[in-house]
Design a protein around this motif. Structure first.
Motif, PDB file in Angstrom:
ATOM      1  N   GLU A  23       0.832  -1.202   0.000  1.00 33.91           N
ATOM      2  CA  GLU A  23       0.000   0.000   0.000  1.00 33.91           C
ATOM      3  C   GLU A  23       0.870   1.257   0.000  1.00 33.91           C
ATOM      4  O   GLU A  23       0.568   2.226  -0.692  1.00 33.91           O
ATOM      5  N   ALA A  24       1.956   1.258   0.762  1.00 36.95           N
ATOM      6  CA  ALA A  24       2.877   2.408   0.777  1.00 36.95           C
ATOM      7  C   ALA A  24       3.479   2.621  -0.603  1.00 36.95           C
ATOM      8  O   ALA A  24       3.603   3.758  -1.070  1.00 36.95           O
ATOM      9  N   GLU A  25       3.849   1.530  -1.245  1.00 37.05           N
ATOM     10  CA  GLU A  25       4.414   1.634  -2.597  1.00 37.05           C
ATOM     11  C   GLU A  25       3.364   2.171  -3.571  1.00 37.05           C
ATOM     12  O   GLU A  25       3.655   3.057  -4.373  1.00 37.05           O
ATOM     13  N   ARG A  26       2.143   1.648  -3.481  1.00 36.17           N
ATOM     14  CA  ARG A  26       1.064   2.073  -4.382  1.00 36.17           C
ATOM     15  C   ARG A  26       0.752   3.554  -4.218  1.00 36.17           C
ATOM     16  O   ARG A  26       0.537   4.271  -5.194  1.00 36.17           O
ATOM     17  N   ARG A  27       0.759   4.032  -2.977  1.00 31.68           N
ATOM     18  CA  ARG A  27       0.426   5.431  -2.701  1.00 31.68           C
ATOM     19  C   ARG A  27       1.644   6.353  -2.707  1.00 31.68           C
ATOM     20  O   ARG A  27       1.509   7.559  -2.517  1.00 31.68           O
ATOM     21  N   ALA A  28       2.833   5.781  -2.877  1.00 31.22           N
ATOM     22  CA  ALA A  28       4.087   6.547  -2.827  1.00 31.22           C
ATOM     23  C   ALA A  28       4.214   7.292  -1.496  1.00 31.22           C
ATOM     24  O   ALA A  28       4.529   8.484  -1.448  1.00 31.22           O
ATOM     25  N   LEU A  29       3.972   6.554  -0.407  1.00 31.91           N
ATOM     26  CA  LEU A  29       4.067   7.104   0.938  1.00 31.91           C
ATOM     27  C   LEU A  29       5.190   6.417   1.706  1.00 31.91           C
ATOM     28  O   LEU A  29       5.514   5.257   1.435  1.00 31.91           O
ATOM     29  N   PRO A  30       5.753   7.090   2.685  1.00 33.84           N
ATOM     30  CA  PRO A  30       6.741   6.427   3.549  1.00 33.84           C
ATOM     31  C   PRO A  30       6.069   5.317   4.360  1.00 33.84           C
ATOM     32  O   PRO A  30       4.878   5.389   4.668  1.00 33.84           O
ATOM     33  N   LEU A  31       6.847   4.309   4.707  1.00 35.25           N
ATOM     34  CA  LEU A  31       6.376   3.192   5.520  1.00 35.25           C
ATOM     35  C   LEU A  31       7.175   3.187   6.818  1.00 35.25           C
ATOM     36  O   LEU A  31       8.410   3.193   6.799  1.00 35.25           O
ATOM     37  N   THR A  32       6.466   3.184   7.941  1.00 35.33           N
ATOM     38  CA  THR A  32       7.109   3.101   9.251  1.00 35.33           C
ATOM     39  C   THR A  32       6.675   1.811   9.925  1.00 35.33           C
ATOM     40  O   THR A  32       5.477   1.564  10.084  1.00 35.33           O
ATOM     41  N   LEU A  33       7.652   0.992  10.296  1.00 33.75           N
ATOM     42  CA  LEU A  33       7.397  -0.240  11.031  1.00 33.75           C
ATOM     43  C   LEU A  33       7.606   0.070  12.507  1.00 33.75           C
ATOM     44  O   LEU A  33       8.703   0.437  12.915  1.00 33.75           O
ATOM     45  N   LEU A  34       6.550  -0.068  13.297  1.00 36.18           N
ATOM     46  CA  LEU A  34       6.567   0.324  14.701  1.00 36.18           C
ATOM     47  C   LEU A  34       6.425  -0.896  15.600  1.00 36.18           C
ATOM     48  O   LEU A  34       5.465  -1.650  15.481  1.00 36.18           O
ATOM     49  N   HIS A  35       7.407  -1.077  16.482  1.00 36.34           N
ATOM     50  CA  HIS A  35       7.309  -2.134  17.500  1.00 36.34           C
ATOM     51  C   HIS A  35       7.260  -1.460  18.868  1.00 36.34           C
ATOM     52  O   HIS A  35       8.141  -0.677  19.203  1.00 36.34           O
ATOM     53  N   ALA A  36       6.207  -1.748  19.616  1.00 39.53           N
ATOM     54  CA  ALA A  36       6.078  -1.220  20.971  1.00 39.53           C
ATOM     55  C   ALA A  36       6.362  -2.359  21.939  1.00 39.53           C
ATOM     56  O   ALA A  36       5.686  -3.387  21.915  1.00 39.53           O
ATOM     57  N   ALA A  37       7.382  -2.184  22.742  1.00 36.69           N
ATOM     58  CA  ALA A  37       7.804  -3.223  23.681  1.00 36.69           C
ATOM     59  C   ALA A  37       7.530  -2.765  25.103  1.00 36.69           C
ATOM     60  O   ALA A  37       7.948  -1.683  25.495  1.00 36.69           O
TER      61      ALA A  37
END
Length: 160
Positions: A23-37
């Protein structure tokens, strides 16, 4: 901020990363992978660590984030989303996702819930859905990988 994907290493989380990367690629948006520990250990987890029956929390976090980056990179058609960021925060996952949703275009999470309400949203999704400040996509680990579409659905579970 683009698209934020909550990652925890589960199969449902991996499905969310795959879908979010596309979806990020399709919309040309940045992708943030968030891990909350969480910084608090249950008594059982503390015993496992003391007796060497579980990997140390910081190693587990590193493994989860590295795996999510690999899944995102493998999912995008060009090898990686245009901009890929990783964030690790030490707080409750719902609180972290709510905070990041204030500046995101979309939040994506995985769900492996087994109860009726959790079947649709998962435990994090059930808590996050009324608090999320942007659109929320919930992906299940057993869903077939499908190309992103322009379809949006909003469900208000407040009456459940």
């Amino acid at each position: 901020m683009g698209i934020v994907v909550g990652v925890d290493g589960s199969p449902a989380s991996r499905a969310a990363v795959r879908w979010g990367a596309r979806e990020a690629e399709r919309r040309a948006l940045p992708l943030t992978l968030l891990h909350a520990a969480s910084t608090q250990l249950s008594p059982l987890m503390a015993r496992w660590i003391v007796f060497g029956q579980h990997e140390l929390p910081h190693r587990r976090v590193q493994r989860i984030v590295a795996d999510a980056v690999e899944v995102a990179t493998d999912s995008a058609s060009d090898g990686a989303p245009a901009q890929l960021n990783t964030k690790v925060v030490f707080t409750d996952p719902v609180d972290a996702l709510e905070k990041f949703s204030r500046h995101a275009d979309l939040v994506v999470i995985g769900s492996s819930g087994r109860r009726m309400r959790q079947l649709l949203f998962g435990s994090v999704g059930s808590e996050l859905s009324p608090r999320c400040r942007c659109p929320l996509a919930v992906r299940h680990g057993d869903e077939p990988a499908s190309p992103p579409s322009d379809v949006a659905v909003q469900v208000d579970p407040s009456g459940w």
